[in-house]
Write a protein that holds these residues in place. Structure first.
Motif, PDB file in Angstrom:
ATOM      1  N   LYS A 629       5.858  -4.355  -7.718  1.00 23.63           N
ATOM      2  CA  LYS A 629       7.155  -5.010  -7.523  1.00 23.63           C
ATOM      3  C   LYS A 629       8.050  -4.842  -8.748  1.00 23.63           C
ATOM      4  O   LYS A 629       9.268  -4.734  -8.624  1.00 23.63           O
ATOM      5  N   ALA A 630       7.453  -4.822  -9.930  1.00 22.24           N
ATOM      6  CA  ALA A 630       8.241  -4.651 -11.149  1.00 22.24           C
ATOM      7  C   ALA A 630       8.597  -3.195 -11.390  1.00 22.24           C
ATOM      8  O   ALA A 630       9.569  -2.895 -12.080  1.00 22.24           O
ATOM      9  N   LEU A 631       7.815  -2.274 -10.802  1.00 21.00           N
ATOM     10  CA  LEU A 631       7.996  -0.843 -11.109  1.00 21.00           C
ATOM     11  C   LEU A 631       8.769  -0.094 -10.034  1.00 21.00           C
ATOM     12  O   LEU A 631       9.257   1.008 -10.291  1.00 21.00           O
ATOM     13  N   GLU A 632       8.888  -0.667  -8.827  1.00 17.97           N
ATOM     14  CA  GLU A 632       9.475   0.103  -7.720  1.00 17.97           C
ATOM     15  C   GLU A 632      10.959   0.407  -7.945  1.00 17.97           C
ATOM     16  O   GLU A 632      11.495   1.341  -7.356  1.00 17.97           O
ATOM     17  N   SER A 633      11.609  -0.364  -8.817  1.00 18.31           N
ATOM     18  CA  SER A 633      13.028  -0.097  -9.076  1.00 18.31           C
ATOM     19  C   SER A 633      13.236   1.112  -9.982  1.00 18.31           C
ATOM     20  O   SER A 633      14.358   1.590 -10.139  1.00 18.31           O
ATOM     21  N   ILE A 634      12.166   1.621 -10.614  1.00 19.50           N
ATOM     22  CA  ILE A 634      12.294   2.789 -11.505  1.00 19.50           C
ATOM     23  C   ILE A 634      12.275   4.043 -10.647  1.00 19.50           C
ATOM     24  O   ILE A 634      11.226   4.451 -10.131  1.00 19.50           O
ATOM     25  N   GLU A 635      13.444   4.651 -10.468  1.00 23.35           N
ATOM     26  CA  GLU A 635      13.576   5.790  -9.560  1.00 23.35           C
ATOM     27  C   GLU A 635      13.978   7.083 -10.266  1.00 23.35           C
ATOM     28  O   GLU A 635      14.108   8.113  -9.634  1.00 23.35           O
ATOM     29  N   TYR A 636      14.175   7.032 -11.604  1.00 17.63           N
ATOM     30  CA  TYR A 636      14.572   8.269 -12.302  1.00 17.63           C
ATOM     31  C   TYR A 636      13.398   9.228 -12.464  1.00 17.63           C
ATOM     32  O   TYR A 636      13.561  10.367 -12.866  1.00 17.63           O
ATOM     33  N   VAL A 637      12.179   8.731 -12.187  1.00 18.29           N
ATOM     34  CA  VAL A 637      11.014   9.607 -12.058  1.00 18.29           C
ATOM     35  C   VAL A 637      10.291   9.205 -10.780  1.00 18.29           C
ATOM     36  O   VAL A 637      10.446   8.079 -10.297  1.00 18.29           O
ATOM     37  N   GLN A 638       9.513  10.107 -10.228  1.00 20.37           N
ATOM     38  CA  GLN A 638       8.808   9.840  -8.977  1.00 20.37           C
ATOM     39  C   GLN A 638       7.377   9.362  -9.218  1.00 20.37           C
ATOM     40  O   GLN A 638       6.587   9.259  -8.283  1.00 20.37           O
ATOM     41  N   THR A 639       7.055   9.072 -10.480  1.00 24.50           N
ATOM     42  CA  THR A 639       5.677   8.722 -10.843  1.00 24.50           C
ATOM     43  C   THR A 639       5.167   7.518 -10.071  1.00 24.50           C
ATOM     44  O   THR A 639       4.070   7.546  -9.491  1.00 24.50           O
ATOM     45  N   PHE A 640       5.950   6.450 -10.035  1.00 25.10           N
ATOM     46  CA  PHE A 640       5.465   5.207  -9.437  1.00 25.10           C
ATOM     47  C   PHE A 640       5.456   5.277  -7.919  1.00 25.10           C
ATOM     48  O   PHE A 640       4.573   4.712  -7.272  1.00 25.10           O
ATOM     49  N   LYS A 641       6.410   5.997  -7.348  1.00 26.39           N
ATOM     50  CA  LYS A 641       6.351   6.222  -5.900  1.00 26.39           C
ATOM     51  C   LYS A 641       5.136   7.081  -5.569  1.00 26.39           C
ATOM     52  O   LYS A 641       4.485   6.897  -4.537  1.00 26.39           O
ATOM     53  N   GLY A 642       4.816   8.018  -6.473  1.00 28.58           N
ATOM     54  CA  GLY A 642       3.622   8.837  -6.270  1.00 28.58           C
ATOM     55  C   GLY A 642       2.347   8.012  -6.339  1.00 28.58           C
ATOM     56  O   GLY A 642       1.414   8.224  -5.558  1.00 28.58           O
ATOM     57  N   LEU A 643       2.311   7.051  -7.264  1.00 32.47           N
ATOM     58  CA  LEU A 643       1.155   6.158  -7.344  1.00 32.47           C
ATOM     59  C   LEU A 643       1.019   5.344  -6.056  1.00 32.47           C
ATOM     60  O   LEU A 643      -0.092   5.146  -5.536  1.00 32.47           O
ATOM     61  N   LYS A 644       2.160   4.866  -5.549  1.00 35.32           N
ATOM     62  CA  LYS A 644       2.145   4.107  -4.302  1.00 35.32           C
ATOM     63  C   LYS A 644       1.633   4.976  -3.159  1.00 35.32           C
ATOM     64  O   LYS A 644       0.849   4.525  -2.311  1.00 35.32           O
ATOM     65  N   GLY A 645       2.064   6.239  -3.152  1.00 45.89           N
ATOM     66  CA  GLY A 645       1.596   7.166  -2.118  1.00 45.89           C
ATOM     67  C   GLY A 645       0.088   7.369  -2.179  1.00 45.89           C
ATOM     68  O   GLY A 645      -0.592   7.369  -1.142  1.00 45.89           O
ATOM     69  N   ARG A 646      -0.433   7.540  -3.381  1.00 43.61           N
ATOM     70  CA  ARG A 646      -1.887   7.690  -3.551  1.00 43.61           C
ATOM     71  C   ARG A 646      -2.606   6.438  -3.034  1.00 43.61           C
ATOM     72  O   ARG A 646      -3.646   6.511  -2.381  1.00 43.61           O
ATOM     73  N   TYR A 647      -2.034   5.298  -3.360  1.00 46.38           N
ATOM     74  CA  TYR A 647      -2.617   4.018  -2.941  1.00 46.38           C
ATOM     75  C   TYR A 647      -2.653   3.911  -1.418  1.00 46.38           C
ATOM     76  O   TYR A 647      -3.670   3.517  -0.833  1.00 46.38           O
ATOM     77  N   GLU A 648      -1.547   4.294  -0.763  1.00 51.96           N
ATOM     78  CA  GLU A 648      -1.479   4.211   0.689  1.00 51.96           C
ATOM     79  C   GLU A 648      -2.452   5.188   1.333  1.00 51.96           C
ATOM     80  O   GLU A 648      -3.094   4.876   2.346  1.00 51.96           O
ATOM     81  N   GLN A 649      -2.595   6.389   0.752  1.00 55.78           N
ATOM     82  CA  GLN A 649      -3.554   7.352   1.277  1.00 55.78           C
ATOM     83  C   GLN A 649      -4.965   6.783   1.256  1.00 55.78           C
ATOM     84  O   GLN A 649      -5.737   6.939   2.199  1.00 55.78           O
ATOM     85  N   GLU A 650      -5.306   6.147   0.148  1.00 53.56           N
ATOM     86  CA  GLU A 650      -6.645   5.567   0.033  1.00 53.56           C
ATOM     87  C   GLU A 650      -6.840   4.438   1.041  1.00 53.56           C
ATOM     88  O   GLU A 650      -7.916   4.307   1.638  1.00 53.56           O
ATOM     89  N   LYS A 651      -5.798   3.642   1.265  1.00 59.11           N
ATOM     90  CA  LYS A 651      -5.890   2.571   2.264  1.00 59.11           C
ATOM     91  C   LYS A 651      -6.102   3.153   3.649  1.00 59.11           C
ATOM     92  O   LYS A 651      -6.899   2.636   4.443  1.00 59.11           O
ATOM     93  N   ASP A 652      -5.401   4.269   3.939  1.00 61.55           N
ATOM     94  CA  ASP A 652      -5.576   4.912   5.249  1.00 61.55           C
ATOM     95  C   ASP A 652      -7.001   5.414   5.410  1.00 61.55           C
ATOM     96  O   ASP A 652      -7.599   5.281   6.496  1.00 61.55           O
ATOM     97  N   ARG A 653      -7.556   5.987   4.375  1.00 58.57           N
ATOM     98  CA  ARG A 653      -8.936   6.465   4.453  1.00 58.57           C
ATOM     99  C   ARG A 653      -9.895   5.296   4.717  1.00 58.57           C
ATOM    100  O   ARG A 653     -10.845   5.412   5.483  1.00 58.57           O
ATOM    101  N   GLN A 654      -9.632   4.171   4.042  1.00 60.19           N
ATOM    102  CA  GLN A 654     -10.490   3.004   4.238  1.00 60.19           C
ATOM    103  C   GLN A 654     -10.375   2.479   5.671  1.00 60.19           C
ATOM    104  O   GLN A 654     -11.361   2.039   6.274  1.00 60.19           O
ATOM    105  N   THR A 655      -9.159   2.553   6.247  1.00 54.15           N
ATOM    106  CA  THR A 655      -8.965   2.098   7.627  1.00 54.15           C
ATOM    107  C   THR A 655      -9.735   2.970   8.606  1.00 54.15           C
ATOM    108  O   THR A 655     -10.367   2.478   9.557  1.00 54.15           O
ATOM    109  N   LEU A 656      -9.707   4.290   8.355  1.00 51.58           N
ATOM    110  CA  LEU A 656     -10.473   5.200   9.205  1.00 51.58           C
ATOM    111  C   LEU A 656     -11.959   4.874   9.151  1.00 51.58           C
ATOM    112  O   LEU A 656     -12.651   4.860  10.167  1.00 51.58           O
ATOM    113  N   ARG A 657     -12.436   4.614   7.964  1.00 49.57           N
ATOM    114  CA  ARG A 657     -13.845   4.257   7.828  1.00 49.57           C
ATOM    115  C   ARG A 657     -14.145   2.952   8.579  1.00 49.57           C
ATOM    116  O   ARG A 657     -15.183   2.790   9.202  1.00 49.57           O
TER     117      ARG A 657
END
Length: 805
Positions: A629-657
């Motif tokens: 929540k504190a980092l999502e406003s930082i948009e001049y780099v895609q690092t934190f959105k990329g971290l969120k994407g990695r996180y969501e991918q892992e959640k999807d894998r866990q859901t499949l399992r």
């Protein structure tokens, strides 16, 4: 090997007669069809481009200088030179040049580069004459002699002939006698000519001439001639300095007259080279290479003569360590040893080994331990220089000595602890001494030089010793400069921002930066020992306090320490960071830095980018769950959105399992009749459960479930008055039913996460090893629990952009 041997710099001579560096590359001798001959080719080491393509002409005069230089002219105003990294490469190319020209490689010049007028003059000389004809040594002929000496410097052959002529019939001594006459008469013109003559004779580069010129009878007259540089309005007073200002101090009387004479001569010749003569360019150094060698071999002889005089050295050590020795005397003794060790660098490796072993046997290290702890700044500085020579020569010898000390001395006076205290207490505003000592400590604790096969246990033993006796001394300033939360509260007394943690003192910040640099080195090279120390001392939390420093370089050092820890990709470190919420001060610093594009911003972004690229799942989940929540406003780099994407991918894998396990559970309920199967012997064996078929996946699922349950039960962090953070935990309905809301820990085995609602399964195996049918009810019930927790989460307070503000 061939790359370094043939590595060269290419130089060309410009219009101002200065050498320009054209680049570094690798040289080869190859037949070039276009040039119709063997040519020298130099290709740049950076991009392979051609730096030089020069045909070896049969008539070109190539000169080999100083063992690593080859110089030649390709046109009237175009001179070239190759400066080799290694002598072997120079010799190899020189032999190729001589082979093409049909010359003897033993020569230092393939042709005599003299002009036509000079050739005519030499043709007129009798064939039997091997010497240059010198004018009579008279005052009236000094200008003629000076012109002759100056004119031969461009021709190696003529330099050789002039040197032979000067050595015959004591000509050099007669010239120096004329100096005394000119000085008595105050004949400035004659003195200026003598300056040119003596300088030119030095450039002839002949050891036999130096023996005459630097003898006790002549050397002060040589210095006198060099005082009268025509370009100076007033002559220098070098003789006055050498005879009156510079005093020869004998710390212990030297009875050997030959040794005394050699020491005096070496000092004066070194003075001529370093002070009187102008600094030569790289290609003029060949004119003074023999002078350098003269000084070098003098130093070798001095060291050898002193080393052989055991009585002399024994007396020096005795006085050095005697408490009754006066401070001024001890200072002279330490300075003597410092210069003695400096001279030893001229020795060949085997002789240097013998030299330092002699010092070790005489007790140089115990002596240093005493003098390095003294109050006299000059003594400590000289002792540090001596210690650096010893560490550079043999770190193992120093380590072996210090490991024997705890048996006979207190921790406070251990040699390494003395060194650490000197580093910490350096009074120099720029911490010059501390930087030097830090480098020596790093050499001593570097495992790379502990790999000697003769002592395989050195690494283990020494590092255990260092962390037991010395590490706590090294970290004293760091731990003293960071205080716990209670002390911070007491110090702040309600103030919004007082920083008692990192002093504003620049010198203190520099010292902390040095210590952090050493600790960062330890993280990379001392895997086990430093990890244990960091965990026991909660060291990373203390270091990250320095992120608040007003000195950006110190904040960067603290960040670098954490970055190196994360770079190890060690789950022990990761759990330690997660449990302590240690990203918090880093993220606060990032938010405080705002949108400023500076080194601090880039370094923090790189830390998170590394976590994303390396896909460190435990850290990604922690960052997103707690700080997104504190980092999502930082948009001049895609690092934190990329971290969120990695996180969501892992959640999807866990859901499949999760879905997979649900299907497996239903299948088992429907197929009770297939519960048993038979082996070859006809014995009934229980069919394995899903958690046994997929132990790894099951463990990961249970771990993810615990993470979600615990994370959803956390309240967001609250800022304490000190500027640090506390995380508090509330208990939802799930907690009331007995579910633990604390931080998750990975399940050690699939069965460790068994639901209390599970029931024993039927089994044909003995009762001593029952297989419990576990977690199936929990799996079915999980969606309802999730909905409950989602409702709780919606009611919880949200994070503000500034963590804990």
């Amino acid at each position: 090997m061939s790359d370094t041997r043939r590595r060269v710099k290419v130089y060309t001579l410009n219009e101002d007669r200065q050498w320009d560096d054209r680049g570094t590359g690798h040289v080869s001798s190859t037949f070039v069809e276009r040039l119709k001959g063997i040519s020298l080719l130099v290709r740049a080491e950076s991009d392979g481009s051609l730096l030089l393509e020069s045909k070896i002409s049969p008539n070109t005069a190539y000169q080999k200088q100083q063992d690593t230089l080859i110089v030649w002219s390709e046109a009237e105003n175009y001179d070239l030179a190759l400066s080799f990294q290694e002598k072997a490469g120079c010799d190899e190319i020189w032999e190729k040049i001589c082979q093409v020209q049909g010359k003897d490689p033993a020569l230092e010049i393939t042709q005599d580069p003299i002009d036509e007028s000079e050739e005519e003059r030499f043709e007129e000389m009798p064939e039997t004459s091997h010497l240059v004809e010198l004018p009579p040594c008279e005052l009236a002929r000094l200008e003629e002699i000076a012109d002759l000496v100056t004119s031969v410097l461009s021709s190696p052959i003529r330099r050789e002939k002039l040197a032979l002529a000067l050595m015959s019939e004591g000509y050099m001594k007669k010239l120096l006698q004329l100096f005394q006459v000119c000085e008595d008469l105050d004949n400035r013109e004659g003195l200026h000519h003598l300056y040119e003559i003596v300088r030119g004779v030095l450039f002839l580069n002949k050891a036999a001439l130096f023996e005459v010129m630097f003898s006790d009878d002549c050397i002060m007259d040589v210095v006198g001639c060099l005082e009268f540089d025509p370009s100076l309005v007033q002559p220098k007073k070098h003789r006055e300095f050498l005879t009156k200002t510079a005093k020869f101090k004998e710390v212990i009387p030297i009875t050997d007259s030959e040794l005394r004479q050699k020491i005096h001569q070496t000092y004066r010749v070194q003075y001529i080279q370093d002070i009187i003569l102008p600094t030569p360019s790289v290609f003029e150094e060949n004119f003074l290479s023999t002078l350098t060698s003269f000084i070098f071999f003098n130093k070798v002889e001095i060291v050898s003569m002193l080393q052989e005089d055991e009585k002399f050295l024994t007396e020096v050590f005795a006085q050095l360590t005697d408490e009754a020795t006066e401070d001024c005397k001890r200072r002279e003794l330490v300075n003597f040893f410092k210069e003695f060790c400096a001279f030893s660098q001229t020795l060949q490796p085997q002789n240097r080994d013998a030299f330092f072993k002699t010092l070790a046997n005489l007790g140089i290290l115990p002596a240093l331990e005493i003098v390095m702890g003294m109050d006299d700044l000059q003594v400590r500085a000289a002792a540090t220089d001596i210690f650096s020579y010893l560490v550079e020569f043999s770190p193992s010898m120093v380590r072996e000595f210090v490991m024997q000390e705890p048996q006979q001395t207190d921790d406070d006076v251990l040699l390494i602890n003395v060194v650490i205290k000197q580093m910490i207490c350096d009074s120099d505003p720029e911490l010059g001494g501390a930087v030097q000592l830090m480098g020596l400590l790093r050499t001593l604790i570097d495992p790379e030089n502990m790999l000697a096969p003769t002592n395989k246990t050195e690494k283990t033993e020494f590092l255990s010793f260092f962390y037991k006796y010395c590490m706590q001394v090294l970290t004293v300033p760091l731990l003293a400069s960071t205080v716990d939360e209670k002390n911070c509260k007491d110090l702040q007394e309600g103030s919004t921002k007082i920083n008692p943690v990192c002093p504003d003192n620049f010198q203190t910040a520099q010292l902390l930066a040095l210590i952090l640099e050493l600790l960062t080195f330890c993280v990379e090279h001392h895997t086990y020992h430093i990890k244990t120390y960091i965990m026991n001392k909660d060291l990373l939390r203390r270091v990250l306090v320095l992120m608040n420093s007003k000195h950006t370089f110190l904040a960067l050092c603290a960040l670098r320490f954490m970055r190196r820890i994360i770079g190890q990709k060690d789950e022990y470190y990761n759990r330690y960071i997660v449990k302590g919420n240690l990203f918090e001060p880093v993220i606060n610093t990032l938010l405080d830095n705002g949108t400023r594009y500076n080194l601090l911003n880039s370094a923090i972004i790189e830390l998170f980018e590394f976590i994303k690229v390396e896909d460190i799942k435990s850290l990604i989940a922690h960052i997103i769950d707690n700080y997104y929540k504190a980092l999502e406003s930082i948009e001049y780099v895609q690092t934190f959105k990329g971290l969120k994407g990695r996180y969501e991918q892992e959640k999807d894998r866990q859901t499949l399992r999760l879905n997979r396990y649900r299907r497996d559970a239903r299948t088992l309920d429907e197929d009770e009749d297939e519960e048993m199967w038979f082996n070859e012997d006809g014995e009934a064996i229980e069919k394995s459960r899903p958690e046994e078929e997929f132990p790894e996946s099951f463990g990961k699922y249970m771990e993810a479930k615990k993470v979600k349950e615990s994370d959803n039960k956390e309240n967001f962090p609250k800022r304490t008055p000190t500027g640090s953070f506390k995380f508090t935990f509330s208990h939802s309905a799930g907690a009331a039913n007995g579910t633990n809301g604390a931080n998750c820990k990975p399940a050690t085995s699939p069965t460790s996460a068994a639901s209390p609602n599970g029931s024993p399964a039927k089994s044909a195996t003995p009762p001593a090893t029952p297989v419990v049918k576990t977690a199936m009810v929990g799996l079915v019930d999980y969606p309802d629990d999730e909905d409950e927790e989602d409702e709780d989460e919606e009611q919880s307070p949200r994070k503000r952009p500034r963590l804990g503000s």
